[in-house]
Enzyme design. Structure first.
Site, PDB file in Angstrom:
ATOM      1  N   LYS A 192      46.107  37.719  38.031  1.00  0.00           N
ATOM      2  CA  LYS A 192      47.469  37.556  38.516  1.00  0.00           C
ATOM      3  C   LYS A 192      47.744  38.491  39.701  1.00  0.00           C
ATOM      4  O   LYS A 192      46.955  39.377  40.013  1.00  0.00           O
ATOM      5  CB  LYS A 192      48.470  37.818  37.382  1.00  0.00           C
ATOM      6  CG  LYS A 192      48.331  36.886  36.182  1.00  0.00           C
ATOM      7  CD  LYS A 192      48.506  35.439  36.554  1.00  0.00           C
ATOM      8  CE  LYS A 192      48.792  34.527  35.363  1.00  0.00           C
ATOM      9  NZ  LYS A 192      47.838  34.613  34.255  1.00  0.00           N
ATOM     10  N   SER A 193      48.901  38.296  40.329  1.00  0.00           N
ATOM     11  CA  SER A 193      49.228  39.093  41.523  1.00  0.00           C
ATOM     12  C   SER A 193      49.384  40.570  41.211  1.00  0.00           C
ATOM     13  O   SER A 193      49.203  41.425  42.080  1.00  0.00           O
ATOM     14  CB  SER A 193      50.509  38.555  42.169  1.00  0.00           C
ATOM     15  OG  SER A 193      50.343  37.218  42.574  1.00  0.00           O
TER      16      SER A 193
END
Length: 393
Positions: A192-193
């Site tokens: 994920k970011s």
């Protein structure tokens, strides 16, 4: 920047010296779990998303479960879930004892729409309790139209924002601000970011909902004496009560420390991802119409977690597995997001076979290309060039 010739995975974490130092400080502190890092991470995350409250938990799946349970979802209820998502979105409803009504999606974006929500509502009837819009790849759904329909139907709204930290709605508000929904959930898995290794977060504007979720993530234990059933317990310093069943869904301080260090860089991460997406749009243009990246919903500004493009495999004369193998041989990793959840054996046994043409059309064409913050524009062009070469071959 990725090293020349380095294998480019579809996603990868970005850990630097500050992240490592933050984890070391947590390891050297008095608290490895349920300590001050949790409160600080929640406060900073609520500030980032401009939400009233944030509740940290062990992962994105437990975030979904906590949100639905806290909203009173249970047996006899039905949750509407888009079929293009990770299966956890639907599974969380089942953990609560609720049933799932799968909604179709836009065949290009893979997103729940007002039209597909209305169609799912017609199939569900008055048993519908909640809808879980999924901001697939970090691209926000049209929450204005979805929320309008949901509120008229009396539905609770839990936004599955596990891909969408840093994304903006058309009105400029941050995904997670919960301007239109009851709660929003996030995942901090390594691809994920933002990562905490494993971890999750729920945001909400409701203080009561936040209190309930915080209690439920730790076995349902209540330590606020004003809420005790047994009044004399308030005078016993060790005393606590369990008014309702809960779970061990806590996030350790070690993970929260990493999350705080990552959140401090989130503006940098978001800018990098947007720049990479812009480079992809240019690099993929010569491959149209065989390959294309759908336009973002009008006015939205996604911080993409995935570079999920659409490929016309039939017109290209190559199967998706063959293309994925060819790209892997060229040092390019890919993935498919997602197999429609309504086709999973568990759900077919429970609900029978469903015809959701938008979900099937999206699934038939989707392929996720590399996207992570250690890439630069030269890496993007490498991916586009190798994709073009593999398609021509």
């Amino acid at each position: 920047m990725a090293q020349a010739g380095e294998f480019l995975a579809y996603g990868r974490q970005d850990i630097d010296a500050d992240d490592i130092a933050a984890v070391v400080r947590a390891l050297q502190s008095d608290f490895l779990t349920t300590g001050p890092e949790i409160d600080a991470f929640e406060t900073e995350f609520a500030r980032w998303t401009v939400a009233g409250h944030a509740i940290a938990c062990s992962n994105g799946t437990t975030a979904l479960h906590l949100a639905l349970e806290a909203l009173g979802v249970g047996e006899g209820d039905v949750c509407i879930v888009p079929s293009i998502t990770f299966m956890a979105t639907a599974n969380a409803a089942r953990y609560c004892g609720a049933e799932v009504q799968f909604a179709d999606v836009d065949p290009d974006t893979g997103l729940l729409t007002a039209e597909t929500l209305e169609a799912a509502l017609e199939r569900t009837g008055d048993r519908a309790k909640a809808v879980l819009p999924v901001h697939l790849a970090g691209v926000p759904c049209d929450m204005e139209s979805i929320a309008s329909i949901a509120r008229k139907a009396g539905l609770k709204i839990v936004e599955d924002s596990c891909h969408a930290i840093g994304s903006l709605y058309p009105d400029g508000s941050m995904v997670g601000a919960c301007r239109l929904g009851d709660a929003a959930t996030f995942s901090f898995h390594p691809v994920k970011s933002l990562t905490t290794g494993e971890g999750g977060m729920i945001t909400t504007e409701s203080a009561e909902l936040a209190s309930r979720m915080a209690r439920m993530r730790s076995h349902g234990i209540e330590r606020d004496s004003s809420r005790f059933v047994r009044e004399e317990g308030a005078h016993e310093p060790w005393y606590h009560e369990m008014p309702a069943l809960g779970w061990n869904y806590r996030l350790p301080d070690i993970n929260a420390a990493l999350g705080r260090a990552q959140l401090a860089r989130m503006g940098e991460f978001a800018a990098r991802r947007r720049a990479l997406v812009s480079a992809y749009r240019k690099g993929l243009a010569p491959l149209a119409p065989l390959v294309r990246l759908p336009d973002d919903p009008a006015g939205s500004d996604p911080c993409r977690h995935l570079m999920n493009v659409l490929i016309d495999f039939d017109a290209a004369g190559i199967s998706r597995p063959s293309l994925m193998h060819a790209l892997k041989a060229r040092g390019i990793g890919t993935q498919v997001h997602y197999i429609p959840v309504h086709t999973q054996p568990y759900y077919v046994r429970r609900y029978g076979r469903m015809n959701l043409p938008g979900a099937q059309a999206h699934y038939a064409r989707t392929l996720s290309l590399p996207l992570f913050t250690r890439m630069d524009e030269a890496d993007v062009m490498r991916v586009c060039d190798e994709l073009g070469a593999a398609l021509r071959a």
